[in-house]
Design an enzyme around this catalytic site. Structure first.
Site, PDB file in Angstrom:
ATOM      1  N   ASP A 170       7.174   4.377 -22.925  1.00 52.17           N
ATOM      2  CA  ASP A 170       7.933   3.131 -23.047  1.00 52.17           C
ATOM      3  C   ASP A 170       7.018   2.114 -23.708  1.00 52.17           C
ATOM      4  O   ASP A 170       6.024   1.689 -23.111  1.00 52.17           O
ATOM      5  CB  ASP A 170       8.385   2.644 -21.675  1.00 52.17           C
ATOM      6  CG  ASP A 170       9.381   1.489 -21.743  1.00 52.17           C
ATOM      7  OD1 ASP A 170       9.382   0.759 -22.760  1.00 52.17           O
ATOM      8  OD2 ASP A 170      10.136   1.295 -20.773  1.00 52.17           O
TER       9      ASP A 170
ATOM     10  N   ARG B 291       7.919  -0.896 -24.870  1.00 57.47           N
ATOM     11  CA  ARG B 291       8.441  -2.259 -24.868  1.00 57.47           C
ATOM     12  C   ARG B 291       7.395  -3.259 -24.381  1.00 57.47           C
ATOM     13  O   ARG B 291       6.603  -2.959 -23.490  1.00 57.47           O
ATOM     14  CB  ARG B 291       9.699  -2.338 -24.003  1.00 57.47           C
ATOM     15  CG  ARG B 291      10.894  -1.702 -24.662  1.00 57.47           C
ATOM     16  CD  ARG B 291      12.103  -1.704 -23.773  1.00 57.47           C
ATOM     17  NE  ARG B 291      11.924  -0.838 -22.608  1.00 57.47           N
ATOM     18  CZ  ARG B 291      12.855  -0.657 -21.681  1.00 57.47           C
ATOM     19  NH1 ARG B 291      14.006  -1.297 -21.762  1.00 57.47           N
ATOM     20  NH2 ARG B 291      12.626   0.159 -20.673  1.00 57.47           N
TER      21      ARG B 291
END
Length: 218
Positions: free
Chosen positions: A143, A145
């Protein structure tokens, strides 16, 4: 220690009427920004009586409801059933409009890896990998982000305390590190279909692992 960020500014703001395929409609005050650390075109949607919610939160009252929502072209726009992003976006807009607060629409498709790599990851998921394993197999992090721009946007909007509309404990962790106080976590709905059941199970397993590693909000 809080991570120091450069100061961003509001570039422009405009009122936009919103309408969803199921007929739900509301109005948003949409903000654009100068000086965001990643240079992307992120947006903040002020929903409901967002100004009153911001003032109330700044005075120590109930914090405004905020959802950082990562862009998902396939789910948000085309209604893909491989994820739950579209239904979560629809839910978030209505709940924030009712409570007063902000939806931060963050341009970080595919958990930050981009649209084409996300579709490549779909092909690997069809071959048996889960959503996180597929990202790693493509040479990305599970991930990628990054919520630094979200923290900058909140600072510009005068939001230091918020109720976080999310099921993702990593958002709490990153926002806390960036100096944003999460007063409570408000869970979103779970939108299960035959096409996204494995995807949602992988998200739930990862969220449970991260939650076990974090102190509770009290």
């Amino acid at each position: 220690m809080y991570e120091s960020l450069p100061v961003a500014t509001v570039r422009t703001q405009v009122t936009v009427p919103l309408r969803f395929p199921d007929g739900y409609a509301t109005t948003a005050r949409v903000f654009t920004f100068h000086g965001l650390v990643d240079g992307r075109e992120h947006l903040a949607f002020g929903l409901g009586d967002w100004a009153a919610a911001q003032r109330r939160g700044a005075a120590g009252g109930a914090a405004p409801l905020v959802r950082p929502h990562s862009e998902c072209l396939t789910g948000d726009v085309f209604g893909s059933q491989r994820c739950d992003c579209g239904p979560q976006l629809r839910e978030a807009v209505q709940r924030i409009a009712e409570a007063g607060g902000f939806l931060l629409y963050l341009r970080q498709e595919g958990r930050g890896i981009g649209l084409y790599p996300k579709l490549d990851a779909y092909a690997l998921q069809d071959a048996g990998l889960d959503t996180y394993e597929a990202n790693v197999a493509l040479g990305h992090g599970e991930d990628e982000r990054d919520y630094r721009a979200a923290a900058q946007m909140l600072a510009v909007l005068g939001v230091e305390r918020l109720a976080l509309l999310s099921n993702n404990p990593e958002k709490v962790e990153q926002l806390d590190r960036l100096g944003v106080t999460v007063t409570e976590v408000v869970p979103t709905g779970v939108y299960v279909s035959a096409a996204n059941a494995d995807y949602l199970a992988a998200k739930a397993d990862r969220a449970a692992t991260r939650t076990a590693d974090q102190p509770s909000l009290t």
